[in-house]
Design a protein around this motif. Structure first.
Motif, PDB file in Angstrom:
ATOM      1  N   THR A  22       1.182  -1.594  -0.051  1.00  0.00           N
ATOM      2  CA  THR A  22      -0.195   0.259  -0.100  1.00  0.00           C
ATOM      3  C   THR A  22       1.172   1.256  -0.102  1.00  0.00           C
ATOM      4  N   THR A  61      -0.975   4.808  -3.357  1.00  0.00           N
ATOM      5  CA  THR A  61      -2.362   4.405  -2.926  1.00  0.00           C
ATOM      6  C   THR A  61      -3.030   4.660  -1.698  1.00  0.00           C
ATOM      7  N   TYR A  62      -2.782   6.009  -1.211  1.00  0.00           N
ATOM      8  CA  TYR A  62      -3.310   7.163  -0.012  1.00  0.00           C
ATOM      9  C   TYR A  62      -4.284   7.637  -0.465  1.00  0.00           C
ATOM     10  N   CYS A  74      -2.834  12.367  -5.094  1.00  0.00           N
ATOM     11  CA  CYS A  74      -2.623  10.921  -5.389  1.00  0.00           C
ATOM     12  C   CYS A  74      -3.540  11.257  -6.417  1.00  0.00           C
ATOM     13  N   CYS A 109      -3.119   6.349  -9.659  1.00  0.00           N
ATOM     14  CA  CYS A 109      -3.347   5.195  -8.876  1.00  0.00           C
ATOM     15  C   CYS A 109      -3.249   3.560  -9.482  1.00  0.00           C
ATOM     16  N   PHE A 161      -0.415   1.650 -10.186  1.00  0.00           N
ATOM     17  CA  PHE A 161       0.034   0.835  -9.089  1.00  0.00           C
ATOM     18  C   PHE A 161       0.858  -0.520  -9.769  1.00  0.00           C
ATOM     19  N   GLY A 207      -2.566  -5.846  -2.784  1.00  0.00           N
ATOM     20  CA  GLY A 207      -2.683  -4.395  -2.254  1.00  0.00           C
ATOM     21  C   GLY A 207      -3.980  -3.788  -1.418  1.00  0.00           C
ATOM     22  N   GLN A 208      -4.022  -2.669  -1.387  1.00  0.00           N
ATOM     23  CA  GLN A 208      -4.719  -1.911  -1.054  1.00  0.00           C
ATOM     24  C   GLN A 208      -5.351  -0.690  -1.582  1.00  0.00           C
ATOM     25  N   GLY A 209      -5.836   0.140  -1.110  1.00  0.00           N
ATOM     26  CA  GLY A 209      -6.273   1.645  -0.756  1.00  0.00           C
ATOM     27  C   GLY A 209      -6.500   1.796   0.305  1.00  0.00           C
ATOM     28  N   ARG A 244     -11.168   6.674  -6.800  1.00  0.00           N
ATOM     29  CA  ARG A 244      -9.309   6.279  -7.115  1.00  0.00           C
ATOM     30  C   ARG A 244      -9.577   4.453  -6.690  1.00  0.00           C
ATOM     31  N   ALA A 245     -10.254   4.009  -5.750  1.00  0.00           N
ATOM     32  CA  ALA A 245     -10.833   2.911  -5.928  1.00  0.00           C
ATOM     33  C   ALA A 245     -11.136   1.827  -6.948  1.00  0.00           C
ATOM     34  N   LEU A 254      -7.752   0.862  -8.418  1.00  0.00           N
ATOM     35  CA  LEU A 254      -6.755   0.336  -7.303  1.00  0.00           C
ATOM     36  C   LEU A 254      -7.738  -1.256  -7.786  1.00  0.00           C
TER      37      LEU A 254
END
Length: 605
Positions: A407, A412-413, A431, A436, A439, A454-456, A476-477, A480
């Motif tokens: 992350t 991803t933040y 970001c 994203c 990534f 991975g993750q946000g 953004r998610a 991801l």
């Protein structure tokens, strides 16, 4: 929030016009083959499925999208079938066959049926019928997550359930819940009742997080909340029905002021403390547990006993980073522990502490995970690492045999702002949506067999309510979700943005707020060879016309259009206003930026 500053780097991707495609499934499936014809949903049709709950979920969703009320049955004739098979696609893979007369959702496990349902629902509503096709799909990574910090701001159970529902629609399957920090303890622990009677509450404050006014003498702590154990059970059950695993985090030994405010004897100073209302980086606050005191480990055993009983997933996250070791260097108990364990330093004491906590967690039948720390002392054996500063730490951990979740903050933040900070109160740096999408959890030589995924991560210092929570997460998610599910060679930025925009009506119907910052211009000052300053404009996606003004009037599409060359700053101008247009209509917000601030940034580069 992880405490560091990035340089304000803007990631720019080229893109094509965002015309929605006939097939706009997100994440993009591994393989899609169009065939002739279409399938028309009719009122008389039945869903035949051995899994009654999933059949009812599909029927309810179809009813919501089309108004058609499908019947469900476990056996017999029908039009939409859940079939067992597709063993080669693993536990989450599926095959979706849309034929003129029927639909087959084929999977090895119920999770695959669920994800097949999500792909099917994205093809609705379809007035002229769903185009016939065959989709073969499976995820690239097993851990496809979002992290939500509920300590800095508390969110109700209803908000959490809605958040889980939205993430599951896009095949995200892990919800990392950051339950404790300096600003609040959010989970009921029956054997330690002060954690919620004291640790869950702070004085009310509104506004920017940094420099928040300290509590006044006698001021009541009325802001906060916590989840009862029944709340947790309901959340876990709700998530499980959507094939989402909740991973709880109890953040120790740092980030522990809410715990210490509840039980001051667990700190090195043993002095009374208050739950923090704002900026956590005040070194006068003893927010670190005393690693030399055995009563700490007894208390943590109580906590993790109850936490492990509530969450059936295999991992418990124990935090473990950003420890202010200055307290340990002064504490006689910690000094004795360093000597008795023959440790070299307070840094080694941090590894010792995490090692003991890991054994406690493992004794409850769980695997332990923590934030990756670049410590000189060795990492705790068997502990999974969550790499947040970048992917390099995670790569090193994976090569050393540790399971890893990536992350990295820049990619991803989700608390970072999405365009110019004058428009948003996100902390640190930017970001962007395209960042994203860029990534890759396997960057920097990570050992693929040890990378879970991975993750946000959404820290909530500047996220005070559900609408801001949604706005910072979406879209953004979605980026991801695609990079974590879809094959790497299937990723395509222009096509993704088209599929993404096709999801916006779904968000509108659900009342979910989302950002359109990707449509707004990127504005930077540049120093020319003659030492003068000019303005350079850019777009994150193609198909945009950018118009600007220096005279403090709001530009529209009759104002000068940016053509690609740097624009000289007129004498006397103190602001630039910029707006993008797409197909003759405004796209995104108008930016109104201070030229002095822009030129200062250019001078620092």
């Amino acid at each position: 929030m992880k405490s560091f500053l990035f340089g304000c780097i803007v990631f720019i991707c080229a893109a094509s016009p965002l015309a929605a495609q006939n097939i706009s499934i997100l994440p993009v499936p591994a393989k899609t083959v169009r065939t002739k014809g279409s399938f028309v949903i009719k009122q008389s049709m039945r869903i035949v499925a051995p899994d009654t709950a999933l059949a009812k979920l599909l029927a309810a969703s179809v009813r919501e999208l089309t108004g058609i009320d499908l019947k469900t049955a476990a056996t017999g004739p029908g039009s939409i079938y859940f079939l067992q098979g597709a063993d080669s696609l693993g536990n989450e893979g599926y095959r979706l066959e849309i034929l003129p007369g029927r639909i087959n959702i084929i999977s090895h496990q119920p999770a695959g049926w669920f994800y097949g349902i999500q792909s099917l629902l994205q093809l609705l509503p379809a007035e002229r019928g769903i185009p016939c096709m065959e989709i073969t799909d499976r995820p690239r990574f097993a851990w496809r997550g979002l992290m939500l910090d509920v300590s800095r701001h508390f969110f109700s159970k209803a908000v959490i359930l809605s958040y889980i529902d939205q993430m599951a629609k896009y095949k995200l399957n892990t919800f990392h819940l950051h339950l404790t920090d300096n600003q609040g303890w959010r989970i009921e622990i029956k054997s330690m009742p002060k954690l919620t009677s004291v640790g869950a509450w702070r004085v009310p404050r509104t506004g920017y997080w940094k420099g928040m006014p300290a509590p006044a003498p006698g001021e009541a702590a009325t802001d906060g909340g916590f989840y009862s154990q029944d709340d947790i059970r309901e959340m876990v059950q709700y998530a499980a029905k959507r094939f989402v695993t909740i991973v709880p985090e109890i953040d120790v030994p740092g980030h522990s002021l809410a715990l210490i405010a509840s039980y001051p004897e667990l700190s090195c100073t043993k002095q009374p403390q208050q739950v923090l209302a704002g900026d956590p980086w005040n070194t006068s606050r003893a927010n670190v547990l005393c690693a030399g005191n055995d009563s700490i480990y007894a208390a943590l055993d109580k906590i993790f006993t109850e936490v492990a009983a509530l969450f059936p997933g295999e991992y418990i996250h124990v935090g473990g980073d950003e420890v202010q070791r200055i307290y340990w260097n002064k504490c006689p108990h910690c000094k004795r522990r360093i000597n008795s364990e023959r440790l070299k330093s307070a840094e080694a004491l941090q590894t010792y502490f995490i090692g003991r906590v890991a054994k406690i967690v493992e004794s409850k039948g769980k695997k332990v995970m923590g934030w990756y720390e670049n410590l000189d002392s060795s990492m705790v054996p068997g502990m999974a690492q969550m790499s947040w500063k970048n992917t390099k730490g995670g790569a090193l951990a994976s090569q050393a045999g540790h399971k890893v979740v990536m992350t990295p903050a820049f990619f991803t933040y989700l608390d970072f702002y999405q365009n110019d900070p004058s428009l948003e109160n996100g902390p640190f740096t930017v970001c962007r949506l395209s960042s994203c999408y860029a990534f890759d959890p396997l960057a920097d030589g990570a050992l693929e067999t040890n990378v879970l995924g991975g993750q946000g991560s959404l820290w909530t210092e500047q996220v005070p309510n559900e609408r801001k929570l949604q706005y910072m997460t979406w879209p953004r998610a979605l980026a991801l979700a695609e990079v974590l599910w879809s094959p790497r060679d299937s990723l395509n930025w222009p096509r993704f943005t088209g599929r993404m925009e096709a999801q916006f009506p779904r968000f509108d119907r659900a009342g979910v707020k989302y950002a359109t910052a990707y449509l707004e211009p990127l504005v930077n000052a540049v120093i020319m060879p003659d030492s003068t300053y000019c303005i350079r404009l850019a777009a994150e996606v193609e198909g945009l016309d950018i118009h600007y003004s220096f005279d403090d009037t709001s530009p529209d599409n009759f104002y000068p259009r940016y053509t690609g060359a740097p624009v000289a700053i007129p004498k006397g101008a103190h602001h630039i206003r910029v707006i993008s247009y797409r197909q003759g209509r405004p796209a995104g917000r108008e930016l109104n930026l201070d030229l002095a601030e822009l030129t200062k940034k250019a001078a620092r580069k």
